[in-house]
Design a protein around this motif. Structure first.
Motif, PDB file in Angstrom:
ATOM      1  N   MET A   1      42.157  38.229  33.980  1.00 31.80           N
ATOM      2  CA  MET A   1      41.813  39.047  35.213  1.00 31.80           C
ATOM      3  C   MET A   1      42.606  39.961  35.625  1.00 31.80           C
ATOM      4  N   HIS A   2      41.381  40.577  36.670  1.00 29.05           N
ATOM      5  CA  HIS A   2      42.004  41.702  36.503  1.00 29.05           C
ATOM      6  C   HIS A   2      42.961  42.597  37.821  1.00 29.05           C
ATOM      7  N   THR A   3      43.447  43.471  37.581  1.00 28.41           N
ATOM      8  CA  THR A   3      44.766  43.707  38.205  1.00 28.41           C
ATOM      9  C   THR A   3      44.530  43.941  39.916  1.00 28.41           C
ATOM     10  N   LEU A   4      43.929  44.237  40.265  1.00 26.48           N
ATOM     11  CA  LEU A   4      42.763  44.329  41.143  1.00 26.48           C
ATOM     12  C   LEU A   4      42.668  42.971  42.224  1.00 26.48           C
ATOM     13  N   GLY A   5      42.002  42.091  40.875  1.00 25.40           N
ATOM     14  CA  GLY A   5      42.170  40.649  42.098  1.00 25.40           C
ATOM     15  C   GLY A   5      43.863  39.642  41.975  1.00 25.40           C
ATOM     16  N   GLU A   6      44.340  39.682  40.656  1.00 30.69           N
ATOM     17  CA  GLU A   6      45.253  39.588  40.952  1.00 30.69           C
ATOM     18  C   GLU A   6      46.080  39.683  41.752  1.00 30.69           C
ATOM     19  N   VAL A   7      46.499  41.267  42.223  1.00 31.77           N
ATOM     20  CA  VAL A   7      46.646  41.564  43.953  1.00 31.77           C
ATOM     21  C   VAL A   7      46.767  40.687  45.607  1.00 31.77           C
ATOM     22  N   LEU A   8      44.776  41.109  45.255  1.00 32.83           N
ATOM     23  CA  LEU A   8      44.123  40.348  45.780  1.00 32.83           C
ATOM     24  C   LEU A   8      44.158  38.656  46.072  1.00 32.83           C
ATOM     25  N   VAL A   9      44.584  38.457  45.372  1.00 32.88           N
ATOM     26  CA  VAL A   9      45.161  37.129  45.322  1.00 32.88           C
ATOM     27  C   VAL A   9      46.294  36.537  45.361  1.00 32.88           C
ATOM     28  N   ALA A  10      47.614  37.257  45.329  1.00 36.15           N
ATOM     29  CA  ALA A  10      48.792  37.671  45.757  1.00 36.15           C
ATOM     30  C   ALA A  10      48.763  38.054  46.508  1.00 36.15           C
ATOM     31  N   LEU A  11      48.737  38.607  47.324  1.00 33.09           N
ATOM     32  CA  LEU A  11      48.148  39.156  48.734  1.00 33.09           C
ATOM     33  C   LEU A  11      47.812  37.972  50.089  1.00 33.09           C
ATOM     34  N   LEU A  12      47.247  37.487  49.851  1.00 32.81           N
ATOM     35  CA  LEU A  12      46.294  35.796  50.131  1.00 32.81           C
ATOM     36  C   LEU A  12      47.181  35.246  50.684  1.00 32.81           C
ATOM     37  N   ILE A  13      48.160  35.311  49.291  1.00 36.57           N
ATOM     38  CA  ILE A  13      49.074  33.874  49.160  1.00 36.57           C
ATOM     39  C   ILE A  13      50.436  34.263  50.251  1.00 36.57           C
ATOM     40  N   VAL A  14      50.943  35.528  50.015  1.00 37.03           N
ATOM     41  CA  VAL A  14      52.212  36.250  51.030  1.00 37.03           C
ATOM     42  C   VAL A  14      51.588  35.723  51.906  1.00 37.03           C
ATOM     43  N   ALA A  15      50.079  36.535  53.013  1.00 41.44           N
ATOM     44  CA  ALA A  15      49.845  35.995  54.086  1.00 41.44           C
ATOM     45  C   ALA A  15      50.309  35.008  54.473  1.00 41.44           C
TER      46      ALA A  15
END
Length: 137
Positions: A1-15
């Motif tokens: 999984m790409h770093t950008l995808g991991e950041v997107l998933v992490a931001l959605l979980i935190v939000a």
């Protein structure tokens, strides 16, 4: 999984978890039903929606396939939460007419959140004026 995808998933979980936490705190801390009603219908719905979007994004980035289950859960959640809140608010206003009297005047003749006939329409008799049924034996 790409770093950008991991950041997107992490931001959605935190939000999503932040919205859910704020909605849960509002549900516990606000004083009456009409104020408490906004916390789960808005903040918590957005929070659960964010977590479901994170789950859909993770599944898509991991397998390359869209997950229909999370999409259906999200659609059902966003359709049912406002309807349920509306019914709860209407029931509360009908059970507590003193709250309706304290509302500011409406900008139209029909009033707030319940039907009030205009002066030109026929007014139904109040509960005290209606003929009473005989008691059941």
């Amino acid at each position: 999984m790409h770093t950008l995808g991991e950041v997107l998933v992490a931001l959605l979980i935190v939000a999503g978890s932040s919205f859910t936490l704020i909605g849960s705190i509002g549900l516990v801390k606000l004083p009456d039903l009409m104020m408490r009603l906004h916390a789960p219908t808005k903040a918590t719905t957005a929070g659960v929606g964010g977590v479901l979007l994170a789950s859909m994004s993770y599944a898509f980035l991991r397998t390359g396939e869209l997950s229909a289950h999370e999409l259906l859960i999200t659609l059902f959640l966003f359709l049912t939460a406002p309807v349920t809140a509306h019914f709860l608010a209407k029931a509360y206003l009908h059970r507590h007419p003193d709250r309706v009297r304290r509302l500011p005047p409406a900008c139209r003749e029909a009033g707030w959140a319940r039907f009030e006939p205009s002066s030109s329409e026929e007014v139904r008799p109040s509960r005290e004026q209606r003929p009473q049924r005989p008691p059941r034996v």
